[in-house]
Enzyme design. Structure first.
Site, mmCIF file in Angstrom:
data_model
loop_
_atom_site.group_PDB
_atom_site.id
_atom_site.type_symbol
_atom_site.label_atom_id
_atom_site.label_comp_id
_atom_site.label_asym_id
_atom_site.label_seq_id
_atom_site.Cartn_x
_atom_site.Cartn_y
_atom_site.Cartn_z
ATOM 1 N N PHE A 174 -24.123 -54.364 29.884
ATOM 2 C CA PHE A 174 -25.417 -54.700 29.300
ATOM 3 C C PHE A 174 -25.387 -56.121 28.755
ATOM 4 O O PHE A 174 -24.328 -56.701 28.500
ATOM 5 C CB PHE A 174 -25.791 -53.711 28.187
ATOM 6 C CG PHE A 174 -24.877 -53.754 26.991
ATOM 7 C CD1 PHE A 174 -25.158 -54.576 25.909
ATOM 8 C CD2 PHE A 174 -23.729 -52.972 26.946
ATOM 9 C CE1 PHE A 174 -24.312 -54.618 24.804
ATOM 10 C CE2 PHE A 174 -22.886 -52.997 25.844
ATOM 11 C CZ PHE A 174 -23.179 -53.826 24.768
ATOM 12 N N CYS A 175 -26.587 -56.688 28.593
ATOM 13 C CA CYS A 175 -26.750 -58.014 28.011
ATOM 14 C C CYS A 175 -28.131 -58.078 27.366
ATOM 15 O O CYS A 175 -28.820 -57.056 27.264
ATOM 16 C CB CYS A 175 -26.565 -59.114 29.057
ATOM 17 S SG CYS A 175 -27.664 -58.975 30.481
ATOM 18 N N THR A 176 -28.562 -59.237 26.936
ATOM 19 C CA THR A 176 -29.793 -59.342 26.150
ATOM 20 C C THR A 176 -31.024 -58.895 26.926
ATOM 21 O O THR A 176 -31.773 -58.012 26.493
ATOM 22 C CB THR A 176 -29.995 -60.786 25.661
ATOM 23 O OG1 THR A 176 -28.817 -61.223 24.989
ATOM 24 C CG2 THR A 176 -31.188 -60.871 24.714
#
Length: 307
Positions: A174-176
């Protein structure tokens, strides 16, 4: 109220430089500010402005080659999160430094925000946060692995050194907003990892859709605009930005001895030289003078009095 649109799209632009002038001119004409990156692999950025202006810019971007299916995430702010508009040409819209990575060809399995908790709570799933260390420091998911990378370009080396830890594991990333996972999941697939997943829409979509009582998220999410951090419901968080190192700090951190506005904070005080700090002090002096005159120190334009 200002509308904020965070967007990215991987597509092949034959001549990104030709796309820049009309895009920049439209943003300026529509009073839209922020930052957009153009590269041969696509477009990435965050913009803010009046509703009509954002609609006009998004329509323009959707008309670019291969961008008809552009998706974006919206939020709102009572004050302008950006001072001006920048459209920049880059080699990559998010820098990984892996020329063979091509998210337009394939990525990991998308996981909707409402299904994310069930996935990451499984014993056979390893959860990896692909963001930079200063972002992870203010918030992440329960039990997520922090690669402790200072930049996304360090991720391939980290994976090579740690891939043995994930044997026979499904990998959830996951990331922003999702863009880094487009590349990182394509990279892992290219390295022979079979079961790769990533959070569709990123942390921002999760915080928007999953209520706090059902959440696996702890802390705040760093964002690259004037809000600095957001929490559940995309409510603006408590963090401020150190204008020397661009890392998030809390209001209480201004009371620490290392803090000097625009010059240093406890994160960067020992990372810069006396010469650097002198330059930062002069820059801060110019910012203060411009503010006293009621002008933007970068553009020289008058800043409306919001008092």
């Amino acid at each position: 109220m200002f509308t904020i649109a965070a967007l990215y799209h991987f597509t092949r632009f034959a001549d990104p430089s030709a796309l820049k002038p009309p895009l920049l001119a439209l943003c300026q004409a529509q009073d839209v500010t922020g930052s957009l990156l153009l590269a041969p692999e696509g477009i990435n950025g965050t913009i803010a402005g009046p509703r009509a202006g954002i609609n006009a810019v998004l329509a323009h971007i959707r008309a670019l080659p291969g961008c008809a299916n552009l998706e974006w995430k919206e939020s709102h702010s009572p004050s302008p999160p950006f001072g001006k508009m920048k459209v920049r040409l880059k080699r990559e819209i998010v820098t990984m430094g892996q020329p063979d990575v091509d998210p337009a060809s394939r990525t990991g399995h998308y996981v909707e925000a409402t299904d994310w908790n069930d996935l990451i709570r499984r014993d056979d799933v390893a959860v990896i946060d692909t963001r930079n260390d200063y972002e992870v420091a203010i918030g992440t998911f329960d039990s997520a692995i922090d690669p402790e990378t200072a930049s996304f370009g360090e991720f391939p080396a980290w994976w090579e050194a740690n891939k043995h830890r994930f044997h026979n594991k499904k990998v959830a990333m996951f990331c922003t907003g999702g863009i880094r996972c487009e590349k990182s999941t394509n990279y892992l697939l290219g390295q022979g990892v079979e079961d790769v997943y990533h959070l569709k829409g990123g942390i921002l979509k999760y915080l928007e859709e999953v209520p706090p009582e059902d959440s696996s998220w702890q802390g705040e999410c760093f964002v690259f605009d004037g809000r600095v951090s957001v929490g559940h419901g995309l409510e603006v968080g408590p963090h401020m930005l150190c204008h020397a190192c661009r890392r998030p700090i809390l209001p209480a951190d201004r009371n620490r001895p290392e803090y000097e506005q625009g010059v240093s904070c406890h994160h960067c005080a020992n990372e810069t030289s006396d010469h650097d700090k002198a330059r930062f002090r002069e820059r801060q002096k110019q910012v203060a003078l411009a503010k006293a005159r009621g002008t933007d120190h970068l553009t020289g334009k008058m800043v409306p009095d919001k008092g």
